[in-house]
Design a protein around this motif. Structure first.
Motif, PDB file in Angstrom:
ATOM      1  N   PHE B  21       0.840  -1.192   0.000  1.00 34.46           N
ATOM      2  CA  PHE B  21       0.000   0.000   0.000  1.00 34.46           C
ATOM      3  C   PHE B  21       0.876   1.242   0.000  1.00 34.46           C
ATOM      4  O   PHE B  21       2.083   1.181   0.250  1.00 34.46           O
ATOM      5  N   ALA B  22       0.234   2.346  -0.285  1.00 34.89           N
ATOM      6  CA  ALA B  22       0.956   3.621  -0.302  1.00 34.89           C
ATOM      7  C   ALA B  22       0.653   4.355   0.999  1.00 34.89           C
ATOM      8  O   ALA B  22      -0.439   4.872   1.177  1.00 34.89           O
ATOM      9  N   PRO B  23       1.585   4.399   1.926  1.00 29.42           N
ATOM     10  CA  PRO B  23       1.310   5.057   3.201  1.00 29.42           C
ATOM     11  C   PRO B  23       1.364   6.574   3.030  1.00 29.42           C
ATOM     12  O   PRO B  23       1.944   7.070   2.061  1.00 29.42           O
ATOM     13  N   SER B  24       0.776   7.263   3.953  1.00 26.48           N
ATOM     14  CA  SER B  24       0.878   8.718   3.868  1.00 26.48           C
ATOM     15  C   SER B  24       2.283   9.116   4.289  1.00 26.48           C
ATOM     16  O   SER B  24       2.915   8.458   5.102  1.00 26.48           O
ATOM     17  N   LEU B  39       9.624   7.897  -3.712  1.00 23.01           N
ATOM     18  CA  LEU B  39       8.620   6.844  -3.693  1.00 23.01           C
ATOM     19  C   LEU B  39       8.591   6.174  -2.330  1.00 23.01           C
ATOM     20  O   LEU B  39       9.631   5.882  -1.744  1.00 23.01           O
ATOM     21  N   LEU B  40       7.385   5.916  -1.870  1.00 19.94           N
ATOM     22  CA  LEU B  40       7.214   5.359  -0.540  1.00 19.94           C
ATOM     23  C   LEU B  40       6.210   4.215  -0.601  1.00 19.94           C
ATOM     24  O   LEU B  40       5.124   4.381  -1.140  1.00 19.94           O
ATOM     25  N   LEU B  41       6.582   3.059  -0.085  1.00 20.41           N
ATOM     26  CA  LEU B  41       5.666   1.916  -0.090  1.00 20.41           C
ATOM     27  C   LEU B  41       5.630   1.253   1.275  1.00 20.41           C
ATOM     28  O   LEU B  41       6.629   1.227   1.986  1.00 20.41           O
ATOM     29  N   GLY B  42       4.487   0.692   1.603  1.00 19.51           N
ATOM     30  CA  GLY B  42       4.389  -0.108   2.821  1.00 19.51           C
ATOM     31  C   GLY B  42       3.951  -1.503   2.423  1.00 19.51           C
ATOM     32  O   GLY B  42       3.297  -1.693   1.404  1.00 19.51           O
ATOM     33  N   VAL B  43       4.327  -2.482   3.222  1.00 21.57           N
ATOM     34  CA  VAL B  43       3.852  -3.840   3.001  1.00 21.57           C
ATOM     35  C   VAL B  43       3.043  -4.192   4.220  1.00 21.57           C
ATOM     36  O   VAL B  43       3.537  -4.102   5.338  1.00 21.57           O
ATOM     37  N   SER B  44       1.812  -4.573   4.036  1.00 24.90           N
ATOM     38  CA  SER B  44       1.063  -4.975   5.210  1.00 24.90           C
ATOM     39  C   SER B  44       0.837  -6.455   5.123  1.00 24.90           C
ATOM     40  O   SER B  44       0.885  -7.064   4.067  1.00 24.90           O
ATOM     41  N   PHE B  45       0.618  -7.007   6.267  1.00 20.40           N
ATOM     42  CA  PHE B  45       0.614  -8.432   6.403  1.00 20.40           C
ATOM     43  C   PHE B  45      -0.682  -8.793   7.077  1.00 20.40           C
ATOM     44  O   PHE B  45      -0.956  -8.348   8.180  1.00 20.40           O
ATOM     45  N   GLN B  46      -1.476  -9.580   6.397  1.00 23.01           N
ATOM     46  CA  GLN B  46      -2.797  -9.840   6.939  1.00 23.01           C
ATOM     47  C   GLN B  46      -2.881 -11.271   7.394  1.00 23.01           C
ATOM     48  O   GLN B  46      -2.354 -12.181   6.773  1.00 23.01           O
ATOM     49  N   CYS B  47      -3.542 -11.451   8.493  1.00 22.70           N
ATOM     50  CA  CYS B  47      -3.686 -12.787   9.053  1.00 22.70           C
ATOM     51  C   CYS B  47      -5.171 -13.109   9.104  1.00 22.70           C
ATOM     52  O   CYS B  47      -5.938 -12.418   9.759  1.00 22.70           O
ATOM     53  N   THR B  48      -5.571 -14.114   8.372  1.00 16.59           N
ATOM     54  CA  THR B  48      -6.981 -14.482   8.387  1.00 16.59           C
ATOM     55  C   THR B  48      -7.170 -15.757   9.181  1.00 16.59           C
ATOM     56  O   THR B  48      -6.577 -16.776   8.861  1.00 16.59           O
ATOM     57  N   GLY B  49      -7.952 -15.681  10.198  1.00 16.27           N
ATOM     58  CA  GLY B  49      -8.266 -16.868  10.989  1.00 16.27           C
ATOM     59  C   GLY B  49      -9.541 -17.478  10.471  1.00 16.27           C
ATOM     60  O   GLY B  49     -10.116 -17.007   9.496  1.00 16.27           O
ATOM     61  N   PRO B  58       0.548  -2.424   8.606  1.00 17.56           N
ATOM     62  CA  PRO B  58       1.763  -2.337   7.808  1.00 17.56           C
ATOM     63  C   PRO B  58       2.942  -2.989   8.520  1.00 17.56           C
ATOM     64  O   PRO B  58       3.138  -2.782   9.702  1.00 17.56           O
ATOM     65  N   ASN B  59       3.696  -3.765   7.823  1.00 15.00           N
ATOM     66  CA  ASN B  59       4.817  -4.442   8.441  1.00 15.00           C
ATOM     67  C   ASN B  59       6.161  -3.805   8.135  1.00 15.00           C
ATOM     68  O   ASN B  59       7.028  -3.760   8.956  1.00 15.00           O
ATOM     69  N   VAL B  60       6.315  -3.390   6.915  1.00  8.75           N
ATOM     70  CA  VAL B  60       7.628  -2.961   6.479  1.00  8.75           C
ATOM     71  C   VAL B  60       7.453  -1.769   5.558  1.00  8.75           C
ATOM     72  O   VAL B  60       6.502  -1.714   4.800  1.00  8.75           O
ATOM     73  N   TYR B  61       8.354  -0.843   5.659  1.00  7.63           N
ATOM     74  CA  TYR B  61       8.304   0.296   4.757  1.00  7.63           C
ATOM     75  C   TYR B  61       9.537   0.301   3.878  1.00  7.63           C
ATOM     76  O   TYR B  61      10.601  -0.130   4.290  1.00  7.63           O
ATOM     77  N   LEU B  62       9.345   0.799   2.688  1.00  4.62           N
ATOM     78  CA  LEU B  62      10.519   0.985   1.861  1.00  4.62           C
ATOM     79  C   LEU B  62      10.379   2.305   1.131  1.00  4.62           C
ATOM     80  O   LEU B  62       9.270   2.703   0.774  1.00  4.62           O
ATOM     81  N   SER B  63      11.467   3.013   0.976  1.00  6.07           N
ATOM     82  CA  SER B  63      11.388   4.305   0.303  1.00  6.07           C
ATOM     83  C   SER B  63      12.554   4.452  -0.661  1.00  6.07           C
ATOM     84  O   SER B  63      13.613   3.850  -0.467  1.00  6.07           O
ATOM     85  N   ILE B  64      12.300   5.226  -1.715  1.00  7.63           N
ATOM     86  CA  ILE B  64      13.380   5.546  -2.648  1.00  7.63           C
ATOM     87  C   ILE B  64      13.446   7.058  -2.692  1.00  7.63           C
ATOM     88  O   ILE B  64      12.477   7.720  -3.043  1.00  7.63           O
TER      89      ILE B  64
END
Ligand code: FES
Ligand code: FES
Lengths: 150, 760
Positions: B21-24, B39-49, B58-64
């Motif tokens: 996702f694109a975080p603010s 550029l800014l991105l987030g990775v979110s991690f979803q757990c479905t029970g 969001p789990n991890v962010y990465l930026s350029i």
């Protein structure tokens, strides 16, 4: 409390410390040289190893008043730019895992090479037996010492 | 928040999916203090029970950044396994980033921002491999699109490499930094149609990549738990209860306060009994201006303890009674066929008992944590494997909101499971709140060995039966040890399903009659998890027993293992196991138990070690095979006796199937280190308790393998695999001790039934 004058990494330093304060805590707490690590306090693990003159000592059991005139070298003073042959070899062999014991290992190895420039495998094992590494990097340490010695 | 055990990451009925996702920009600045365009991105991690979906986090962010620097936030703790290198490698490789232009920033402990950060159970790469790839691929697609639009060319004619997008036909190129601002304006590509690179085109993944902290580590600049300094900071050294559950009746601190440098003495209320996994022990803290004064101050304390019920505990007598308990019928946890019939018709019965002691983690960095309390907010710096659990435990102990507690993760000077328990972090927080001063709690080695969360000591009995054709017809395994669960709940008397899932219940061999039983025991000290957990003692007993069975049958142990794994199969133990088979928190569909992969590592290790070759006089080899943390491992150890009678370990060979290897150098280093960790377990280490007190005080009592005693050459043979990556931190440990024990038997004719055994 007494004023002690020490020569650390080539610089004369004055510290206020109890006579029985181990050099380890003088370095870490009073001189802010934190590359020297605490692991046991009993000369059992080697993580606190520094050089006293050319000899490796366990700074956790050497009191500040025992240091006297002799010069102290810590990891911070081993080389100017982190480019001592051992540091380079350590990097080339990617020796560290957690890294905690490694400054003590390097200082101990530095003393070994000053004493025995071309150590045999048995020499290395004997000299390094006092330095513990819980992550188990011994074989790379051995290889790094061998390649630095060449 | 409940502790997450390394062997129950999530229920098998849960599914993980990830989303990019694109975080603010504001959120990102909040977490990383990295500002600027790009550029800014987030990775979110979803757990479905089952039937429910948890909210995105969001789990991890990465930026350029526009100056062409890629920043990746590492949300896992670094403790020697190289994870601060391996996870970013995956992202960078998918992106086509120049590794020299990637910077890694350590995340604080915050579940809302980063999801589960518990670094335990050898699962970081396993769980985050796919999400990391997707994050990298998303960034690559956006950068390529931005370039293609600019040049008016097809996206498919552009490539991303070395942090540049290149259009080969025209020779045009732009750096990621030059494209970052435009890429930021684009829509996120659709996740489903995202093209991931095939593993053949990876430049980093599957290669040896030096760890990112290397230079700091060899120059003394690396920052560990005890290396953070704050203005006005004091050091606390704590005298903790010598017996778990004891309380302080009275104390005299006059002599301690008279030591120059000592400023205060502060009691800490302990959890009592049961001790729990995240609470401090009862104690008295000496607070001083420097570490040495605090240590001396503690020596001067006079404390009277009410020792309580554990004061009569003796680990040797508990071992005796655990051994005895295995002679009776226990609670059956797995059953196939009718073991009793197999026994009554057997041509031969082998009945053996095995013992293993308590082990301490003994990380060379003892626990330490710094806490500062100001204006209702707590800030912590600690070497912790589980920053969120630390945060929540601090909040609970200090009666604060978790949102007011911030945990910064330093490098860990070894973890091995010890530093997931946050007791030492809570101590620092309590003292900081009480005194209003920044406090660093420093554990000494003695504290560490006396007050660890120990690997439980264990008794096992295995009864094996051979039929008239000398085939292995029956396997009856009894196991008993104080459960980790008993540290918080004394009603837990049997090993849990989770603990049995660690190398006992999934006995993979084709034997017609199998019966696995447990017996009751109680915990009188703090029990925790140590690198590979119950696999340690289970693999020892099983692999040593299999060696003895092979001898009784007159067959080679390697041949026997291949024979008993029979046809290729996916094992599900259906209808045989009482309770859950954990499979390390993964479903058997995603991570099947494949006998083929186990046979494969057995054949490989036999070939590489040249099993069966004629060895020089005084040499012998031993074999063991054990799957753990979803990784298939076979091991051969060679030992040698010299003229003086000293036994050394010239060689250890491992064959390993851990799926795709991300950083092959760190996989090898984990196995090298695991072999040496295993040598300590096999030959040197043991914790015992008498009158409720630990009898070992420092490394002169709790011995670790040193350089001369450790395996001299450790060969790691990786199976080339495109399967999902699985753990490598823990799997090297279990098979090492039995491989050594089996080699020792061949050399000396003495079977080993008890750890540790001295080879000197
Ligand atoms: S801390 Fe000095 S030898 Fe261990
Ligand atoms: S690298 Fe971790 S203790 Fe040596």
């Amino acid at each position: 409390m007494k004023t002690h004058t020490l020569t650390v990494n080539g610089k004369a330093q004055q510290v206020e410390a109890a006579d029985d304060m181990p050099l380890l805590w003088v370095l870490r707490d009073l001189l802010d040289l934190k590359g020297t690590k605490y692991g046991c306090g009993q000369a059992q693990c080697g993580s606190c190893t520094v050089l006293l003159g050319d000899t490796a000592v366990r700074s956790c059991t050497l009191t500040v008043s025992q240091v006297g005139e002799r010069s102290v070298t810590t990891i911070e003073g081993l080389s100017e730019n982190g480019d001592h042959p051992l540091q380079k070899a350590w990097i080339a062999h990617v020796v560290p895992q957690c890294g905690y014991c490694q400054t003590g290992q390097i200082m101990n190895a530095a003393a070994l090479l000053r004493r025995t420039p071309s150590p045999s495998e048995a020499d290395i094992e004997q000299a390094m037996a006092g330095n513990l590494c819980r992550c188990g990097t011994y074989n790379r340490i051995k290889e790094a010492i061998q390649s630095a010695a060449q | 928040m409940m502790p997450t055990f390394p062997f129950s990451k999530n229920k098998p009925d849960q599914q993980h999916t990830s989303t990019i996702f694109a975080p603010s920009r504001r959120d990102f600045i909040k977490i990383s203090s990295l500002a600027g365009g790009g550029l800014l991105l987030g990775v979110s991690f979803q757990c479905t029970g089952k039937g429910k979906t948890s909210t995105f986090s969001p789990n991890v962010y990465l930026s350029i950044s526009t100056d062409n620097l890629v920043t990746i936030i590492a949300h896992r703790s670094e403790m020697g396994q190289g994870i601060r290198t391996s996870l970013p490698m995956i992202v960078a490789d998918e992106m086509g980033a120049d590794w020299a232009r990637v910077q890694i920033v350590q995340a604080e402990g915050d579940e809302e921002k980063y999801g589960n950060q518990n670094t335990d159970g050898s699962f970081s790469v396993r769980m985050f491999y796919e999400p990391m790839r997707k994050a990298g691929a998303t960034a690559r697609h956006m950068l390529i699109r931005a370039a293609a639009q600019k040049w008016g060319v097809e996206e498919s004619s552009c490539t991303a490499e070395k942090s540049m997008v290149v259009h080969a036909e025209t020779g045009k190129s732009l750096t990621f930094g030059e494209l970052a601002a435009e890429a930021q304006e684009l829509e996120l590509p659709d996740q489903e149609s995202l093209q991931l690179k095939d593993s053949g085109s990876y430049k980093l993944v599957g290669k040896d990549v030096p760890i990112v902290d290397l230079e700091d580590m060899v120059t003394g600049k690396a920052v560990f738990g005890a290396d953070v300094r704050l203005d006005g900071m004091k050091v606390a050294v704590i005298q903790r209860t010598p017996v778990v559950g004891a309380t302080m009746a009275s104390y005299d601190d006059k002599a301690a306060l008279a030591i120059p440098g000592v400023e205060k003495v502060v009691p800490i209320k302990g959890s009592g009994n049961p001790p729990g996994l995240n609470k401090p022990l009862e104690g008295l803290a000496v607070i001083a201006g420097n570490t040495w004064a605090a240590i001396k101050g503690r020596e001067a304390l006079e404390i009277t303890w009410d020792l309580g019920e554990n004061a009569s505990y003796d680990s040797r007598s508990q071992m005796e009674s655990m051994l005895k308990s295995t002679l009776a019928e226990g609670r059956v946890r797995r059953n196939r066929g009718e073991f009793k019939t197999a026994k009554s018709t057997a041509s031969r019965v082998l009945d053996r008992s095995f013992q293993a002691p308590f082990y301490a983690h003994a990380t060379i960095e003892p626990p330490a944590a710094l806490a500062s309390y100001k204006d209702g907010k707590m800030e912590i710096w600690a070497p912790t494997q589980h920053p969120q659990w630390a945060r929540d435990s601090v909040a609970e102990a200090c009666a604060m909101e978790a949102a007011d507690v911030r945990v910064n993760v330093t490098l860990l000077g070894g973890g091995f499971g010890r530093k997931s328990k946050p007791d030492y972090v809570v101590e620092a927080a309590l003292l900081a709140k009480e005194t209003g001063m920044p406090i660093r709690v420093q554990w000494t080695r003695e504290d560490d060995l006396h007050h660890d969360f120990f690997h439980a000591h264990s008794a096992q009995r295995i009864v094996a039966t051979l039929d008239a054709q000398k085939k292995l017809s029956g396997w009856n395994h009894h196991t008993v040890f104080p459960s980790i669960g008993a540290t918080s709940n004394p009603e837990e008397l049997h090993p849990s399903d989770g603990e049995l899932g660690l190398g006992c219940i999934d006995f993979p061999f084709e034997v017609p009659h199998i019966r696995i039983e447990t017996h009751e025991s109680t915990a009188h000290t703090r029990i925790g998890w140590l690198r590979s957990v119950s696999n340690i003692h289970h693999a020892f007993a099983i692999c040593a027993m299999m060696d003895e069975i092979a001898e009784a049958r007159g067959v080679d142990p390697v041949e026997q293992a291949l024979e008993l794994l029979a046809d290729d199969a996916k094992l599900d133990f259906a209808g045989e196991i009482e309770g859950d088979f954990g499979n390390y928190g993964e479903s058997l569909e995603d991570y099947p138990w494949e006998t083929k992969r186990l046979k494969n590592v057995i054949r490989r290790v036999a070939k590489e070690a040249d099993w069966g070759k004629t060895l020089p006089e005084g040499h012998a080899m031993g074999f063991a095979v054990h799957k753990s943390f979803l990784t298939y491992v076979a091991c051969i150890a060679e030992i040698a006796r010299d003229e003086s009678g000293t036994i050394t370990i010239p060689e250890v060979h491992y064959a390993v199937d851990c799926g795709i290897g991300v950083n092959t150098d760190r996989i090898r280093s984990q196995f090298e280190g695991g072999a040496i960790f295993g040598t300590s377990i096999a030959n040197t280490s043991a914790i015992t308790l008498k009158a409720g007190k630990v009898e070992q005080h420092n490394f002169d009592g709790y011995h670790l393998a040193r350089m001369p005693q450790s395996p001299k050459k450790i060969y790691v043979h990786l199976i080339d695999s495109s399967r999902k990556p699985t753990g490598v931190g823990e799997p090297p440990v279990p098979p090492l001790a039995p491989a050594l024990a089996n080699a020792y038997y061949k050399l000396t004719g003495k079977r080993i039934y008890q750890l540790p055994f001295s080879m000197a």
